[in-house]
Scaffold this motif. Sequence first.
Motif, PDB file in Angstrom:
ATOM      1  N   ILE A  64      81.887 -26.629 -75.333  1.00 11.54           N
ATOM      2  CA  ILE A  64      83.068 -27.568 -74.771  1.00 11.54           C
ATOM      3  C   ILE A  64      84.428 -26.895 -75.620  1.00 11.54           C
ATOM      4  CG2 ILE A  64      84.039 -29.868 -75.249  1.00 11.54           C
ATOM      5  CD1 ILE A  64      81.128 -30.624 -74.665  1.00 11.54           C
ATOM      6  N   GLU A  65      84.412 -26.551 -76.686  1.00 12.05           N
ATOM      7  CA  GLU A  65      85.634 -26.352 -77.311  1.00 12.05           C
ATOM      8  C   GLU A  65      86.304 -24.758 -76.412  1.00 12.05           C
ATOM      9  OE1 GLU A  65      85.348 -25.231 -81.389  1.00 12.05           O
ATOM     10  OE2 GLU A  65      87.449 -24.420 -81.470  1.00 12.05           O
ATOM     11  N   LEU A  66      85.476 -24.145 -76.015  1.00  9.71           N
ATOM     12  CA  LEU A  66      85.820 -22.766 -75.236  1.00  9.71           C
ATOM     13  C   LEU A  66      86.081 -23.354 -73.914  1.00  9.71           C
ATOM     14  CD1 LEU A  66      83.051 -20.272 -76.405  1.00  9.71           C
ATOM     15  CD2 LEU A  66      85.306 -20.242 -77.235  1.00  9.71           C
ATOM     16  N   VAL A  67      85.702 -24.074 -73.293  1.00  4.51           N
ATOM     17  CA  VAL A  67      86.125 -24.766 -72.069  1.00  4.51           C
ATOM     18  C   VAL A  67      87.318 -25.056 -71.923  1.00  4.51           C
ATOM     19  CG1 VAL A  67      85.577 -26.590 -70.415  1.00  4.51           C
ATOM     20  CG2 VAL A  67      83.718 -24.881 -70.786  1.00  4.51           C
ATOM     21  N   ALA A  68      87.492 -26.134 -73.108  1.00  6.83           N
ATOM     22  CA  ALA A  68      88.832 -26.762 -73.167  1.00  6.83           C
ATOM     23  C   ALA A  68      89.952 -25.523 -73.520  1.00  6.83           C
ATOM     24  CB  ALA A  68      88.717 -27.800 -74.542  1.00  6.83           C
ATOM     25  N   TYR A  69      89.509 -24.772 -74.223  1.00  5.29           N
ATOM     26  CA  TYR A  69      90.798 -23.598 -74.470  1.00  5.29           C
ATOM     27  C   TYR A  69      91.114 -22.877 -73.044  1.00  5.29           C
ATOM     28  CZ  TYR A  69      93.158 -19.776 -76.801  1.00  5.29           C
ATOM     29  OH  TYR A  69      94.233 -19.189 -77.113  1.00  5.29           O
ATOM     30  N   ALA A  70      89.832 -22.546 -72.334  1.00  2.00           N
ATOM     31  CA  ALA A  70      90.102 -21.977 -71.267  1.00  2.00           C
ATOM     32  C   ALA A  70      90.839 -22.755 -70.199  1.00  2.00           C
ATOM     33  CB  ALA A  70      88.588 -21.468 -70.411  1.00  2.00           C
TER      34      ALA A  70
ATOM     35  N   GLY B  12      70.798 -24.959 -66.151  1.00  3.92           N
ATOM     36  CA  GLY B  12      70.700 -26.298 -66.156  1.00  3.92           C
ATOM     37  C   GLY B  12      69.689 -27.030 -67.353  1.00  3.92           C
ATOM     38  N   TYR B  13      68.810 -26.126 -68.016  1.00  2.00           N
ATOM     39  CA  TYR B  13      68.008 -26.557 -68.958  1.00  2.00           C
ATOM     40  C   TYR B  13      68.580 -27.229 -70.110  1.00  2.00           C
ATOM     41  CZ  TYR B  13      63.379 -26.311 -71.442  1.00  2.00           C
ATOM     42  OH  TYR B  13      62.049 -26.625 -72.082  1.00  2.00           O
ATOM     43  N   GLY B  14      68.177 -28.447 -70.264  1.00  2.00           N
ATOM     44  CA  GLY B  14      68.829 -29.268 -71.160  1.00  2.00           C
ATOM     45  C   GLY B  14      69.953 -29.794 -71.394  1.00  2.00           C
ATOM     46  N   LEU B  15      70.631 -29.701 -70.084  1.00  2.00           N
ATOM     47  CA  LEU B  15      71.747 -30.234 -69.744  1.00  2.00           C
ATOM     48  C   LEU B  15      71.636 -31.645 -69.353  1.00  2.00           C
ATOM     49  CD1 LEU B  15      75.045 -29.554 -69.465  1.00  2.00           C
ATOM     50  CD2 LEU B  15      74.426 -28.850 -66.972  1.00  2.00           C
ATOM     51  N   SER B  16      72.626 -32.555 -69.983  1.00  2.00           N
ATOM     52  CA  SER B  16      72.419 -33.951 -70.044  1.00  2.00           C
ATOM     53  C   SER B  16      73.545 -34.493 -69.109  1.00  2.00           C
ATOM     54  CB  SER B  16      72.618 -34.713 -71.329  1.00  2.00           C
ATOM     55  OG  SER B  16      73.906 -34.385 -72.031  1.00  2.00           O
ATOM     56  N   GLU B  17      73.415 -35.856 -68.434  1.00  2.74           N
ATOM     57  CA  GLU B  17      74.672 -36.215 -67.836  1.00  2.74           C
ATOM     58  C   GLU B  17      75.790 -36.350 -68.605  1.00  2.74           C
ATOM     59  OE1 GLU B  17      73.826 -39.858 -65.896  1.00  2.74           O
ATOM     60  OE2 GLU B  17      75.486 -39.593 -64.465  1.00  2.74           O
ATOM     61  N   GLN B  18      75.572 -36.739 -70.015  1.00 10.04           N
ATOM     62  CA  GLN B  18      76.707 -36.950 -70.916  1.00 10.04           C
ATOM     63  C   GLN B  18      77.517 -35.698 -70.943  1.00 10.04           C
ATOM     64  OE1 GLN B  18      78.023 -39.678 -71.990  1.00 10.04           O
ATOM     65  NE2 GLN B  18      79.511 -38.492 -73.201  1.00 10.04           N
ATOM     66  N   LYS B  19      76.616 -34.390 -71.298  1.00 12.95           N
ATOM     67  CA  LYS B  19      77.253 -33.285 -71.338  1.00 12.95           C
ATOM     68  C   LYS B  19      77.991 -32.808 -70.288  1.00 12.95           C
ATOM     69  CE  LYS B  19      77.452 -29.354 -74.109  1.00 12.95           C
ATOM     70  NZ  LYS B  19      76.391 -28.655 -74.982  1.00 12.95           N
ATOM     71  N   ILE B  20      77.645 -33.169 -68.906  1.00 11.65           N
ATOM     72  CA  ILE B  20      78.232 -32.632 -67.771  1.00 11.65           C
ATOM     73  C   ILE B  20      79.684 -33.538 -67.635  1.00 11.65           C
ATOM     74  CG2 ILE B  20      78.360 -33.406 -65.391  1.00 11.65           C
ATOM     75  CD1 ILE B  20      75.355 -32.566 -65.380  1.00 11.65           C
TER      76      ILE B  20
ATOM     77  N   GLU C 254      81.348 -34.483 -70.462  1.00 11.76           N
ATOM     78  CA  GLU C 254      82.261 -34.098 -71.476  1.00 11.76           C
ATOM     79  C   GLU C 254      82.865 -32.673 -71.140  1.00 11.76           C
ATOM     80  OE1 GLU C 254      79.876 -33.712 -75.222  1.00 11.76           O
ATOM     81  OE2 GLU C 254      79.539 -36.112 -75.114  1.00 11.76           O
ATOM     82  N   LEU C 255      82.182 -31.946 -70.356  1.00 11.25           N
ATOM     83  CA  LEU C 255      82.435 -30.763 -69.748  1.00 11.25           C
ATOM     84  C   LEU C 255      83.603 -30.789 -68.940  1.00 11.25           C
ATOM     85  CD1 LEU C 255      79.163 -28.788 -69.583  1.00 11.25           C
ATOM     86  CD2 LEU C 255      81.069 -27.993 -71.058  1.00 11.25           C
TER      87      LEU C 255
ATOM     88  N   LYS D  35      77.039 -32.996 -58.683  1.00  8.25           N
ATOM     89  CA  LYS D  35      77.853 -33.730 -57.435  1.00  8.25           C
ATOM     90  C   LYS D  35      78.398 -34.832 -57.856  1.00  8.25           C
ATOM     91  CE  LYS D  35      78.005 -33.315 -52.988  1.00  8.25           C
ATOM     92  NZ  LYS D  35      78.857 -32.192 -52.135  1.00  8.25           N
ATOM     93  N   LYS D  36      77.626 -35.775 -58.473  1.00 12.96           N
ATOM     94  CA  LYS D  36      78.116 -37.270 -58.732  1.00 12.96           C
ATOM     95  C   LYS D  36      79.517 -37.129 -59.666  1.00 12.96           C
ATOM     96  CE  LYS D  36      76.555 -40.926 -61.646  1.00 12.96           C
ATOM     97  NZ  LYS D  36      75.591 -41.410 -62.626  1.00 12.96           N
ATOM     98  N   HIS D  37      79.670 -36.351 -60.595  1.00 10.62           N
ATOM     99  CA  HIS D  37      80.885 -36.328 -61.196  1.00 10.62           C
ATOM    100  C   HIS D  37      81.815 -35.215 -60.818  1.00 10.62           C
ATOM    101  CE1 HIS D  37      79.065 -38.565 -64.411  1.00 10.62           C
ATOM    102  NE2 HIS D  37      77.985 -38.160 -63.820  1.00 10.62           N
TER     103      HIS D  37
END
Lengths: 89, 374
Positions: free
Chosen positions: B77-83, B96-104, B106-107, B147-149
């Motif tokens: 997330i820190e790298l995404v924000a910097y990008a 997508g393995y282990g990817l939660s809705e919350q993480k989606i 936050e990303l 899709k939802k987000h």
Amino acid sequence: MINSEQKLKFSPLHRLQWEEAQQKYVILYPEGMVELNQSSAEILKLCDGNHTLPELVAELEAKFATSGLTTDISNFLTVALQNGWIQYA
Amino acid sequence: MAGSNTLNITPPRWLLAELSYKCPLQCPYCSNPLDYAKYPQELTTDEWKRVLAEARKMGAVQLGFSGGEPLTRPDLIELVAYARELGYYSNLITSGYGLSEQKIIELKQAGLDHIQVSIQASSQALSDHLAGTESYAHKQQVAQWVKKHGYPMVLCVVIHRQNIHQMADILAMADSLGADYLELANTQYYGWAHINRDALLPTREQFAEAEQIAQAFKEKVAGRMKIYYVVPDYYEDRPKACMNGWGTTFLTIAPDGTALPCHSARELPGLDCPNVKDFSVQQIWHESKAFNFFRGTEWMQEPCRSCDEKHKDFGGCRCQAFLFNGDAASTDPVCSKSAERGKIDAVIASARDAALAAEEKPLVFRNSRNSKLF
């Protein structure tokens, strides 16, 4: 053909951005990029949800002190709509 | 570093940041090197940030966070924000393995532009078998959250002989998930796919049938779904324009910081690929031996050298030339003008024999245990 009654907006699934390194506007989308010339960028910047085609033409004709832009702008927006870069607001 | 040459060097546009070789999946066509287990080191957060900043300054604008599985990095997330701050259009290329809705969520807040979810097949049993991990049901859920987000939803399915018979179902699945883009990637035979080729390469008839189904679907969904179709180059008679030309557009940084002109280039001998820990991206792009090795056309041999199509396909793929001919500067053997084209046809025949044989060879799955064998 563009519906003159409806306002146009830029697609939320694309990003319009100025690229300093390229000195031009680009459209960014998943794994792709379209480079824009200045006039295309000026048109797309006005697809902000507040302009219909005639309003957009009037604003650009005033800005560049010219007339007769309707056909060119309409043609470009038709392509933009087909490519999913813009939508009806 | 070799001296810079006189070519007009274009700046990188695409940066592929392979954050980690760690991956919970074991796909037998993975493009990571067979011996990835030899390179467990990963760049630090600060080192990645420096790479992102340097490449962006040169003009890179498309950024892929890949791997392995990029979600294994706790600093994603820190790298995404910097990008985002730097102005990249960032793509998360994930299982997508282990990817939660919350993480989606936050990303998205951090500024991620799009998530590409890979699904291995249209049925749970086959998808889980190919992934080597139970993952199909969660991937479907992830696709719906994406899709939802409000992300553009890109579904990626790698196509090969184990799933090509599902083409119609794969397309229907993409449609029901509401994919905005569908990447149908016919397997490219490097790395793990190369050692599993006899079990993965479809026959010409299978490929032709699947292509016809995909083509009809493409017309049906025109306007609401875009299809990226990666061609199976063995069945073409001209090679792919690999990497849009060597050192012209693409820059891959491997997890340990090795800079590669293409993500398979680690397989090529003699390149001495530089590491971002030792040089700036600017130095690497302009001055390194590796990035200048196949720039332009001077390195070409016949039939490429005198070919009027050399500016179109750049002689094809250097990794493929090396794998087949043992010489990375030779013409890609896919080309019908290559004296070595017969080697491709022999591989097609061999895979066909394997397809018709009563018992198929088992797949070699991509995992650390198998990687240590190479």
